[in-house]
Design a protein around this motif. Sequence first.
Motif, PDB file in Angstrom:
ATOM      1  N   ARG A 147       2.587  10.447   8.638  1.00  0.00           N
ATOM      2  CA  ARG A 147       3.845   9.707   8.556  1.00  0.00           C
ATOM      3  C   ARG A 147       4.924  10.578   7.946  1.00  0.00           C
ATOM      4  O   ARG A 147       4.660  11.452   7.120  1.00  0.00           O
ATOM      5  N   ALA A 148       6.152  10.306   8.311  1.00  0.00           N
ATOM      6  CA  ALA A 148       7.299  11.041   7.784  1.00  0.00           C
ATOM      7  C   ALA A 148       7.505  10.693   6.309  1.00  0.00           C
ATOM      8  O   ALA A 148       7.177   9.592   5.870  1.00  0.00           O
ATOM      9  N   PRO A 149       8.068  11.632   5.542  1.00  0.00           N
ATOM     10  CA  PRO A 149       8.271  11.382   4.103  1.00  0.00           C
ATOM     11  C   PRO A 149       9.052  10.104   3.804  1.00  0.00           C
ATOM     12  O   PRO A 149       8.693   9.377   2.875  1.00  0.00           O
ATOM     13  N   ASP A 150      10.092   9.801   4.560  1.00  0.00           N
ATOM     14  CA  ASP A 150      10.874   8.588   4.295  1.00  0.00           C
ATOM     15  C   ASP A 150      10.040   7.324   4.519  1.00  0.00           C
ATOM     16  O   ASP A 150      10.156   6.356   3.765  1.00  0.00           O
ATOM     17  N   ALA A 151       9.184   7.329   5.536  1.00  0.00           N
ATOM     18  CA  ALA A 151       8.319   6.176   5.806  1.00  0.00           C
ATOM     19  C   ALA A 151       7.283   6.021   4.693  1.00  0.00           C
ATOM     20  O   ALA A 151       6.994   4.901   4.258  1.00  0.00           O
ATOM     21  N   LEU A 152       6.729   7.125   4.230  1.00  0.00           N
ATOM     22  CA  LEU A 152       5.775   7.069   3.124  1.00  0.00           C
ATOM     23  C   LEU A 152       6.438   6.547   1.858  1.00  0.00           C
ATOM     24  O   LEU A 152       5.861   5.740   1.130  1.00  0.00           O
ATOM     25  N   ARG A 202      -6.687   1.519  -5.219  1.00  0.00           N
ATOM     26  CA  ARG A 202      -5.633   2.512  -5.094  1.00  0.00           C
ATOM     27  C   ARG A 202      -4.941   2.342  -3.756  1.00  0.00           C
ATOM     28  O   ARG A 202      -5.484   1.748  -2.831  1.00  0.00           O
ATOM     29  N   VAL A 203      -3.739   2.904  -3.672  1.00  0.00           N
ATOM     30  CA  VAL A 203      -3.002   2.976  -2.420  1.00  0.00           C
ATOM     31  C   VAL A 203      -3.232   4.390  -1.894  1.00  0.00           C
ATOM     32  O   VAL A 203      -3.082   5.364  -2.638  1.00  0.00           O
ATOM     33  N   VAL A 204      -3.607   4.517  -0.632  1.00  0.00           N
ATOM     34  CA  VAL A 204      -3.826   5.829  -0.026  1.00  0.00           C
ATOM     35  C   VAL A 204      -2.667   6.106   0.926  1.00  0.00           C
ATOM     36  O   VAL A 204      -2.376   5.308   1.816  1.00  0.00           O
ATOM     37  N   LEU A 205      -2.003   7.248   0.709  1.00  0.00           N
ATOM     38  CA  LEU A 205      -0.906   7.676   1.567  1.00  0.00           C
ATOM     39  C   LEU A 205      -1.299   8.989   2.228  1.00  0.00           C
ATOM     40  O   LEU A 205      -1.642   9.955   1.535  1.00  0.00           O
ATOM     41  N   ASP A 206      -1.255   9.022   3.555  1.00  0.00           N
ATOM     42  CA  ASP A 206      -1.605  10.228   4.313  1.00  0.00           C
ATOM     43  C   ASP A 206      -0.325  10.920   4.765  1.00  0.00           C
ATOM     44  O   ASP A 206       0.385  10.422   5.626  1.00  0.00           O
ATOM     45  N   THR A 207      -0.045  12.069   4.168  1.00  0.00           N
ATOM     46  CA  THR A 207       1.196  12.786   4.461  1.00  0.00           C
ATOM     47  C   THR A 207       1.160  13.517   5.794  1.00  0.00           C
ATOM     48  O   THR A 207       2.187  14.026   6.226  1.00  0.00           O
ATOM     49  N   ALA A 208       0.002  13.553   6.453  1.00  0.00           N
ATOM     50  CA  ALA A 208      -0.088  14.216   7.757  1.00  0.00           C
ATOM     51  C   ALA A 208       0.306  13.284   8.893  1.00  0.00           C
ATOM     52  O   ALA A 208       0.630  13.747   9.986  1.00  0.00           O
TER      53      ALA A 208
END
Length: 173
Positions: free
Chosen positions: A158-163, A150-156
């Motif tokens: 990075r900015a939404p556009d970078a994510l 899986r790909v893990v994205l941490d919203t805490a």
Amino acid sequence: MSAQMIVFSGLPGSGKSTLARRLAGHLGAAYLRIDSVEAALLNATGHPASVEGYMVAYTLAADQLELGLDVVADCVNPLQVTRDAWAAVATRAGCPLLNIEVVCSDVAEHRRRVETRQADPATHAGQWQPPTWAQVQDGAHDYEPWTASRVVLDTATRAPDALFAELLSHLGS
């Protein structure tokens, strides 16, 4: 190019719906949100959904993939059995599956998000309400470790556009 299945997983308030909606719009994909399915079932029957919400979503996903449409699923997906079921849908459709786990590593921020969420009256009118922080914490105890890729994205962090840009890079877009 064949259809693809992208499943967003993570605790309520992690930011998965924000990213999933944005990606579905970007791809012109079918967007399947378990909260919406479960809200409709609750409002129709008066009883909270158990496995029914996921079962409905698996069927809807298969229908969309059969039509050649990309599918973006948005769900907590806390159990190996639910993750396996999404994978089985993709396998039967002969399409690739991308699992995205969305987390919010900042506990205070995660709690703030959960406690300030509002039910969306356009899709959740009726009895359904977003979970409380206590319910999210209870759910976190039952969230099984991942065994699949899986790909893990941490919203805490990075900015939404970078994510979103990172997400697109995983899709090759």
